[in-house]
Design a protein around this motif. Sequence first.
Motif, PDB file in Angstrom:
ATOM      1  N   HIS A   1      31.547  31.379  47.267  1.00 14.90           N
ATOM      2  CA  HIS A   1      31.547  29.977  46.845  1.00 14.90           C
ATOM      3  C   HIS A   1      32.916  29.420  46.452  1.00 14.90           C
ATOM      4  O   HIS A   1      33.107  28.205  46.465  1.00 14.90           O
ATOM      5  N   ARG A   2      33.856  30.277  46.076  1.00 16.55           N
ATOM      6  CA  ARG A   2      35.170  29.798  45.632  1.00 16.55           C
ATOM      7  C   ARG A   2      36.267  30.688  46.243  1.00 16.55           C
ATOM      8  O   ARG A   2      36.977  31.391  45.544  1.00 16.55           O
ATOM      9  N   LYS A   3      36.351  30.614  47.536  1.00 17.75           N
ATOM     10  CA  LYS A   3      37.276  31.484  48.264  1.00 17.75           C
ATOM     11  C   LYS A   3      38.737  31.196  47.953  1.00 17.75           C
ATOM     12  O   LYS A   3      39.613  32.000  48.275  1.00 17.75           O
ATOM     13  N   GLU A   4      39.019  30.048  47.333  1.00 17.27           N
ATOM     14  CA  GLU A   4      40.400  29.700  47.018  1.00 17.27           C
ATOM     15  C   GLU A   4      40.903  30.379  45.743  1.00 17.27           C
ATOM     16  O   GLU A   4      42.102  30.368  45.467  1.00 17.27           O
ATOM     17  N   ARG A   5      40.006  31.024  44.975  1.00 15.92           N
ATOM     18  CA  ARG A   5      40.410  31.694  43.750  1.00 15.92           C
ATOM     19  C   ARG A   5      41.357  32.854  44.072  1.00 15.92           C
ATOM     20  O   ARG A   5      41.338  33.406  45.176  1.00 15.92           O
ATOM     21  N   PRO A   6      42.220  33.259  43.136  1.00 15.89           N
ATOM     22  CA  PRO A   6      43.256  34.263  43.423  1.00 15.89           C
ATOM     23  C   PRO A   6      42.761  35.585  44.001  1.00 15.89           C
ATOM     24  O   PRO A   6      43.390  36.147  44.892  1.00 15.89           O
ATOM     25  N   ILE A   7      41.615  36.101  43.503  1.00 17.98           N
ATOM     26  CA  ILE A   7      41.162  37.412  43.985  1.00 17.98           C
ATOM     27  C   ILE A   7      40.575  37.334  45.392  1.00 17.98           C
ATOM     28  O   ILE A   7      41.014  38.067  46.288  1.00 17.98           O
ATOM     29  N   PRO A   8      39.588  36.464  45.667  1.00 13.22           N
ATOM     30  CA  PRO A   8      39.051  36.410  47.037  1.00 13.22           C
ATOM     31  C   PRO A   8      40.068  35.948  48.077  1.00 13.22           C
ATOM     32  O   PRO A   8      39.954  36.306  49.252  1.00 13.22           O
ATOM     33  N   SER A   9      41.065  35.182  47.653  1.00  8.76           N
ATOM     34  CA  SER A   9      42.082  34.724  48.602  1.00  8.76           C
ATOM     35  C   SER A   9      43.119  35.808  48.893  1.00  8.76           C
ATOM     36  O   SER A   9      43.976  35.633  49.762  1.00  8.76           O
ATOM     37  N   GLY A  10      43.066  36.925  48.162  1.00  6.41           N
ATOM     38  CA  GLY A  10      43.974  38.034  48.399  1.00  6.41           C
ATOM     39  C   GLY A  10      45.296  37.949  47.662  1.00  6.41           C
ATOM     40  O   GLY A  10      46.158  38.819  47.826  1.00  6.41           O
ATOM     41  N   LYS A  11      45.471  36.945  46.813  1.00  6.79           N
ATOM     42  CA  LYS A  11      46.727  36.813  46.065  1.00  6.79           C
ATOM     43  C   LYS A  11      46.845  37.849  44.949  1.00  6.79           C
ATOM     44  O   LYS A  11      47.944  38.234  44.562  1.00  6.79           O
ATOM     45  N   VAL A  12      45.690  38.260  44.416  1.00  2.99           N
ATOM     46  CA  VAL A  12      45.640  39.285  43.375  1.00  2.99           C
ATOM     47  C   VAL A  12      44.526  40.250  43.744  1.00  2.99           C
ATOM     48  O   VAL A  12      43.426  39.820  44.109  1.00  2.99           O
ATOM     49  N   SER A  13      44.793  41.551  43.652  1.00  7.30           N
ATOM     50  CA  SER A  13      43.753  42.528  43.981  1.00  7.30           C
ATOM     51  C   SER A  13      42.782  42.670  42.809  1.00  7.30           C
ATOM     52  O   SER A  13      43.156  42.493  41.645  1.00  7.30           O
ATOM     53  N   ALA A  14      41.533  42.994  43.125  1.00 14.83           N
ATOM     54  CA  ALA A  14      40.517  43.155  42.094  1.00 14.83           C
ATOM     55  C   ALA A  14      40.873  44.311  41.153  1.00 14.83           C
ATOM     56  O   ALA A  14      40.673  44.221  39.934  1.00 14.83           O
ATOM     57  N   VAL A  15      41.414  45.390  41.716  1.00 15.96           N
ATOM     58  CA  VAL A  15      41.793  46.539  40.892  1.00 15.96           C
ATOM     59  C   VAL A  15      42.878  46.150  39.892  1.00 15.96           C
ATOM     60  O   VAL A  15      42.817  46.521  38.705  1.00 15.96           O
ATOM     61  N   MET A  16      43.862  45.388  40.361  1.00 21.33           N
ATOM     62  CA  MET A  16      44.935  44.961  39.463  1.00 21.33           C
ATOM     63  C   MET A  16      44.400  44.030  38.387  1.00 21.33           C
ATOM     64  O   MET A  16      44.800  44.113  37.214  1.00 21.33           O
TER      65      MET A  16
END
Length: 319
Positions: free
Chosen positions: A66-81
């Motif tokens: 639903h919010r692909k522009e957010r930092p994690i789903p967009s790949g700008k920040v990894s979920a692990v980090m």
Amino acid sequence: MIRPWLELARISNLPTVWTNVTAGWLLADGGLGNPVLLWMLLAGSLLYTGGMILNDAADVKFDREHRKERPIPSGKVSAVMAWSVGLGMLVGGWCVAVLVAGASVSITTALVGCILFYDLYHKPWSGAVWVMGMCRVLLMLMAMGPGISVRLGLSEAAQLFNLGCVYDTGHWSLSPVQIMALGLGGYIVGLTMVARLESKKGSASPGQRLFAYALLGMPVISFAVILMRLGNFKPLSILADFTPLLLFIIPGVFVLWVMFAMRVMRQGGPAIGRAVGLLLAGIPIVDALAVSVVSLPLALGFVALAPVLRLWQRWIAAT
């Protein structure tokens, strides 16, 4: 890149944490010149920022749909980090508050627990909004903990029960900090409930709306109770000093701010999000109500911060 991390942290809301902490500290008779206040501000900042980062980390599955522009789903920040940094900040905030500033272990641990609970369960459970409100209540109580503990000589076991209470006429009663903290928590819950009801339009009952608006107005009720408790309200004569009436400027600003936000919210659609941003930016006004009984100039400074935060939200979204 730093911007994705600022978006994860909803950094435009961070100053509201500073005003929460300062309000709790001052209502507990803490001095602005005390260096412990700086440590409490740092602790509150770490706890808030860590909680916000973990909020996105826990919502990654929803955001990918639903919010692909957010930092994690967009790949700008990894979920692990995000998980690593968020949890690290919570641990760091707890350590600074308890080990450096001397805050209550019980209160601070409860705050961290509420932050984690809200992050993990706010999507599946609508009642988590009460936990979000409790986070702000505990934040204010944590901020005033070091001063009250030293002054009353409380053991850690007694702090959770007695923190912020005052002894009057043979029994314990709520202190100004606790009263204002409850008003702040009610405001946080109320703004979320009002937004949900407005999005449902006609499906909400009059009783539900009345309850939500009552929560939204709790800070003014808390302020009135504190005034009566502290005896700052006195009758006026023809030649009286009208300085005490300056205290009522801030409640008036608060009411006008909320009314304007409600007018925006009733437009529906995207306007609901804008109204929520206005109400979040109004948190320093809530804290101004508390601080006004201690320092009116500082309280007016808190009020002036609200429109600044609203402008900042145009750069980094508050929600």
